[in-house]
Design a protein around this motif. Structure first.
Motif, PDB file in Angstrom:
ATOM      1  N   GLY A 129       0.787  -1.223   0.000  1.00 58.94           N
ATOM      2  CA  GLY A 129       0.000   0.000   0.000  1.00 58.94           C
ATOM      3  C   GLY A 129       0.815   1.266   0.000  1.00 58.94           C
ATOM      4  O   GLY A 129       0.256   2.367   0.044  1.00 58.94           O
ATOM      5  N   ASN A 152      -1.733   4.269   0.651  1.00 60.43           N
ATOM      6  CA  ASN A 152      -3.089   3.729   0.508  1.00 60.43           C
ATOM      7  C   ASN A 152      -3.403   3.322  -0.932  1.00 60.43           C
ATOM      8  O   ASN A 152      -4.544   3.412  -1.386  1.00 60.43           O
ATOM      9  CB  ASN A 152      -4.133   4.749   0.997  1.00 60.43           C
ATOM     10  N   LEU A 200      -3.867   0.490  -3.884  1.00 60.52           N
ATOM     11  CA  LEU A 200      -4.324  -0.897  -3.970  1.00 60.52           C
ATOM     12  C   LEU A 200      -3.537  -1.692  -5.002  1.00 60.52           C
ATOM     13  O   LEU A 200      -3.559  -2.926  -4.984  1.00 60.52           O
ATOM     14  CB  LEU A 200      -5.815  -0.927  -4.315  1.00 60.52           C
TER      15      LEU A 200
END
Length: 515
Positions: A443, A467, A469
Motif C-alpha cells: 500500500g 493507501n 491498492l
C-alpha cells in the motif's frame, strides 16, 4: 434565480482558500504549462483513485518550484526514509568511518595456555564475513594461544540489546530484510545481509530427499527439512521459513532433479550467538581450544588485544546499502550515530542524532516522525516537500558525490549501479539519467531523487504514495520519464510503453533476491 456577483466572488474565494497554496500554483500552471498538465494527468490516473499521493519537483540548481501536488502531506516513506537517515549519518560519522571487530585476552598467557577469557568485541560491522572471523582466529593462534582455560565471551555492548525496530511486522521476522540488529553480527554474502544465513537446497535423484546446507556452515541453526527432489523439469516449490523465536528453519516443497540448487536467505535468532559459534569453530580449526563455555558481556578495560578487523569505509558501504536498499545497514548506522553522538547505541539515541542533523539538511525534524532508519516501520511519517528539501541541501555537502553515486540508476543493468532501479525505465530518457531511491511496503510506494531534463535542467523530485491498492511503479516511472524528456515544458505525454517497469511490483525490489 441569478446570484449576486458578490456571492459568486465570495464562493470562489472560499473554494480557493480551501486549496493548499502549492496545489493552487500547480492548478494554475497546468492551464499553461504542458509539463504541469502532463504530470497532473499522471496523478489523475485511475490507479491512484482513493490513494494519497504527493509529488514535488524543484530545480536542483536554484530550488525553484516546478510542480507541486500534495507535497506538504505526510505519509509513510518506506525505504525513502533511507535518504534521510543516510544523509544525517554521513554528517555524524563521516564518509571515512570504519567499524572495528577485535579479539582480546584477559588473564596471563604462559606456554600457550591463557589463564582467562577470550573476548570478541563488535561495533556493528555489517560487512564481516565468516572468513574474516576465521582470519581473527588465525591471529589468536599466531599470538601463541593454544589453550584457553576460561570462556569465549561475545561483546555486543556497543549497541543496546533491542533487536527489532518499533512498528516492524512480527510476521516479517523470518525474512532477511527484517533481521535482528546486534553490534556483533555476520553476513553470509557480499550483499552484506547481516544477521542471516543462506539456506541452499540441492536436488538429489528424483524422489530422494533434497540436500539442505547453510552458508556459512553452522550448527547454530537446526534445519527441519521435508524437501524432496521432484521429476526433472518440474517446477520448484521450495519454501524456507524460520520458526519465530527459535533457530529452527523449516524447509518444505520440492526441487527438480538435475536442476541447480535453490538459495533462500533466513534470519537468525540472536546474531551474537551465531558469531560466537562460528568463531569457536574457527578457533578450533586453527588449533585453539577453549575449555570454558560461551557467554556474552563487556570486554574488561585491561584486556590485551590479539587481533583486529576493520571494515571498508562508510563511503564504500553506501553502495550495497543504498543500491540494494539494505534495511539492516540503515539500522546499524542509526545506532552507530547514537553511539557517536550520545555514547548510546540505541534507536532512541540514533534517531535523536539523525534529527539533530536534519535541520542543517533543509528538513524541519519537528514536522516529521522517524521511528527507524530503514523505513520498515509503519509509524514513520514524512512529506515529499521534506524529502525534496533534503535532496537540494545534500548537494552542498562535502560527501554529496559519494552519496549521489550510491543511489540506484534507472535502467543500469549492473546490480551495483542500477540497484533497485536496474529493471525500470529502460529504453527511455530516464535510463542512465535518473538517480533515485525507491521504497515499497504493501500500500506504499515512493521514488525520490535527481534527473536532468532533455533541455539540460537539473531537477530534484519526490513522489510518495500511500493507501494504494495496486503498484504505483508504472506511474512513478511515467513521472520521471516525463521529466527526463522535457524540453522547456514541451514533450509528448508518457505512455505505458515509454515508462516500462519490470520486476516484482508488490515489494521492494531488493527484498526479492532474483529481482
Amino acid at each position: 434565480m441569478r446570484r449576486p456577483r458578490s456571492f459568486a466572488l465570495a464562493l470562489t474565494a472560499a473554494l480557493l482558500a480551501a486549496v493548499p497554496t502549492a496545489d493552487l500554483a500547480t492548478t494554475a500552471a497546468a492551464q499553461e504549462d504542458p509539463l504541469a498538465r502532463d504530470l497532473g494527468a499522471i496523478l489523475a490516473d485511475p490507479g491512484f483513485r482513493g490513494a494519497d499521493v504527493g509529488l514535488v519537483v524543484r530545480r536542483a540548481d536554484t530550488g525553484e518550484p516546478v510542480f507541486g501536488s500534495g507535497g506538504a502531506r505526510r505519509g509513510q516513506p518506506a525505504s525513502n526514509g533511507k535518504l534521510l537517515s543516510s544523509a544525517a549519518v554521513l554528517d555524524v560519522l563521516g564518509p571515512d568511518h570504519r567499524f572495528s571487530t577485535t579479539v582480546s585476552a584477559s588473564g596471563a598467557l604462559r606456554g600457550g595456555v591463557l589463564a582467562g577469557d577470550l573476548h570478541l568485541r563488535g561495533t556493528g560491522d555489517p560487512t564481516v564475513l565468516a572468513a574474516d572471523y576465521d582470519a581473527l582466529a588465525a591471529k589468536v593462534a599466531g599470538s601463541g594461544v593454544r589453550l584457553v582455560l576460561g570462556r569465549l565471551v561475545g561483546d555486543d555492548t556497543w549497541f543496546d540489546s533491542v533487536r527489532l525496530g518499533t512498528g516492524w511486522a512480527w510476521d516479517d521476522e523470518p525474512y532477511y530484510y527484517n533481521a535482528q540488529i546486534s553490534a556483533l553480527t555476520v553476513s553470509p554474502d557480499t550483499d552484506y545481509d547481516a544477521g542471516t544465513v543462506v539456506v541452499r537446497i540441492a536436488p538429489g535423484a528424483a524422489g530422494a530427499p533434497a540436500t539442505v546446507t547453510t552458508e556459512p556452515p553452522t550448527d547454530y541453526v537446526t534445519i527441519d527439512s521435508t524437501a524432496v527432489t521432484g521429476p526433472a523439469g518440474s517446477a520448484s516449490s521450495v519454501s524456507v521459513e524460520r520458526r519465530r523465536g527459535t533457530n529452527v528453519i523449516s524447509v518444505r516443497g520440492s526441487v527438480p532433479a538435475g536442476g541447480a540448487a535453490e538459495s533462500e536467505w533466513s534470519t537468525v535468532e540472536e546474531p551474537t550467538g551465531l558469531v560466537t559459534s562460528l568463531f569457536r569453530d574457527a578457533l578450533s580449526r586453527h588449533g585453539v581450544r577453549v575449555l570454558g563455555g560461551t557467554s556474552t558481556g563487556a570486554t574488561p578495560a585491561g584486556a590485551r588485544p590479539l587481533g583486529e578487523h576493520l571494515s571498508m569505509p562508510l563511503s564504500r558501504l553506501l553502495v550495497p546499502f543504498m543500491k540494494l536498499s539494505n534495511n539492516m545497514h540503515a539500522e546499524i548506522l542509526v545506532k552507530s550515530a547514537g553511539r557517536a553522538a550520545f555514547g548510546e547505541g540505541s534507536w532512541d539515541a540514533g534517531l535523536r542524532a539523525v534529527s539533530a542533523k536534519l535541520g542543517g539538511l533543509g528538513v524541519d525534524a519537528a514536522a516529521l516522525s522517524l521511528r527507524d532508519g530503514s523505513g520498515l516501520s509503519r509509524m514513520n511519517q514524512v512529506s515529499p516537500d521534506q524529502v525534496a528539501s533534503l535532496l537540494l541541501a545534500a548537494r552542498g555537502r562535502p560527501w554529496f558525490p559519494v552519496w549521489y553515486d550510491s543511489l540506484p540508476v534507472a535502467g543500469a543493468s549492473d546490480r551495483m549501479v542500477g540497484g533497485t532501479l536496474r529493471n525500470r525505465m529502460r529504453g527511455t530518457p530516464a535510463e542512465g539519467n535518473a538517480h533515485a531511491k525507491t521504497g515499497s511496503l504493501t500500500g506504499v510506494s515512493a521514488l525520490s531523487g535527481y534527473v536532468t531534463t532533455a533541455a539540460g535542467t537539473p531537477l530534484v523530485f519526490s513522489m510518495i504514495s500511500n493507501n494504494t491498492l495496486t503498484s504505483a511503479r508504472r506511474l512513478e516511472d511515467a513521472v520521471v520519464v516525463r521529466l527526463a524528456g522535457d524540453r522547456d515544458g514541451q514533450a509528448p505525454p508518457p505512455t505505458t510503453a515509454t515508462a516500462r517497469t519490470e520486476g516484482p511490483v508488490d515489494v521492494e525490489c531488493s527484498w526479492v533476491k532474483a529481482c
